[in-house]
Design a protein around this motif. Sequence first.
Motif, mmCIF file in Angstrom:
data_model
loop_
_atom_site.group_PDB
_atom_site.id
_atom_site.type_symbol
_atom_site.label_atom_id
_atom_site.label_comp_id
_atom_site.label_asym_id
_atom_site.label_seq_id
_atom_site.Cartn_x
_atom_site.Cartn_y
_atom_site.Cartn_z
ATOM 1 N N SER A 78 32.146 -11.039 5.992
ATOM 2 C CA SER A 78 31.534 -12.467 6.054
ATOM 3 C C SER A 78 30.220 -12.326 4.973
ATOM 4 N N ALA A 79 29.832 -13.493 4.451
ATOM 5 C CA ALA A 79 28.587 -13.536 3.849
ATOM 6 C C ALA A 79 27.142 -13.508 4.715
ATOM 7 N N GLN A 80 26.376 -12.812 4.341
ATOM 8 C CA GLN A 80 25.287 -12.577 5.035
ATOM 9 C C GLN A 80 24.023 -12.498 4.075
ATOM 10 N N PRO A 81 22.867 -13.148 4.621
ATOM 11 C CA PRO A 81 21.561 -13.291 3.874
ATOM 12 C C PRO A 81 20.987 -12.017 3.900
ATOM 13 N N ASP A 112 29.625 -5.075 9.255
ATOM 14 C CA ASP A 112 28.941 -5.793 8.433
ATOM 15 C C ASP A 112 27.420 -5.453 8.154
ATOM 16 N N ASN A 117 28.251 -7.601 2.224
ATOM 17 C CA ASN A 117 28.180 -8.804 2.577
ATOM 18 C C ASN A 117 26.963 -9.617 1.978
ATOM 19 N N ALA A 118 26.009 -8.769 1.441
ATOM 20 C CA ALA A 118 24.902 -9.403 0.658
ATOM 21 C C ALA A 118 25.321 -10.035 -0.453
ATOM 22 N N HIS A 121 26.834 -13.462 -0.251
ATOM 23 C CA HIS A 121 26.143 -14.646 0.264
ATOM 24 C C HIS A 121 25.534 -14.863 -1.045
ATOM 25 N N TYR A 122 24.940 -14.012 -1.801
ATOM 26 C CA TYR A 122 24.092 -14.297 -3.066
ATOM 27 C C TYR A 122 25.003 -14.941 -4.132
ATOM 28 N N PRO A 124 28.675 -16.336 -4.072
ATOM 29 C CA PRO A 124 29.814 -16.826 -3.312
ATOM 30 C C PRO A 124 31.243 -16.567 -4.215
#
Length: 322
Positions: A78-81, A112, A117-118, A121-122, A124
Amino acid sequence: MSEQILLTGVIPSHANGKRLDQALAELFPDYSRSRLKNWITDGSVTIDGQVVDRPREKVLTGMEIQVDAEIEEEQRYSAQPIDLNIVYEDDHILIINKPAGLVVHPGAGKPDGTLLNALLHYHPPIDQVPRAGIVHRLDKDTTGLMVVAKTIPAQTYLVAAMQGREITREYEAVCNGAMTAGGLVDEPIGRHATKRTHMAVVNSGRPAVTHYRVSERFRAHTHLRLRLETGRTHQIRVHMAHIRHPLVGDLTYGGRPRPPQQASAELLQTLQGFKRQALHAARLSLHHPITGEWLSWDAPTPPDFVELLAQLRRDRQAHPHD
């Protein structure tokens, strides 16, 4: 989700008689050899309209090659901020200064909250690149510079450059013991025989070479500058422990606090409170994967490392004759 790609080409005269996987690597250099080999074995490659699934199949001049394949996105992550300290960025690469405590890639016990993951998000589109463009890793508690590829061609180039020892990585470290001179450690590294999460110098391991030089000497410690020729897991930590100079704070490989005699309370507190290996990836130099320009970046020494060095200098000044 996945991306469908279609590649076509004709075997050139200089590739006559070569293996199919070798010929494809020349025809389609933007893709890794392992990826091309997988496409062959899963039936995604045709020669003159016929599916060929043997990488060793010999090819002849003029044969028409077609690759009809899928590139899987790494959507299981997953993408995470998560904040990133980006030192440099263009359309092809990112240079990141990784903080202590950030795991690079999800794994057992850490699904995660990682650099991967970062990155998703940064940026895609990086989900189209294997491992989100991660070319090499730093241990969780090692700080400093990493290169990340934003495209498949950039990653293919950087992986080959890393394997070809064409990327320069320099580190600084503080080790236990007062070293008198620099040198190199050329010892193979593999999995520890009984501690499966540890690495060790073992005869059956993979070649590993670490160069080191003395930057500053203290009463019972040494500030080092190191350069890697190879990139084995825990390489610097294992090699320095092997020559009986484990890194400060590296409890995994014997770096428990070893204060000098009559050390101040401040130095004792600093050594005991340094809860990670004293290792920082300070400089990264490479040829840009697209332009070929030689580039170099430096990451400032992190605050906890700076404080450690300051306390060791104060201790040396307080005991000038030791």
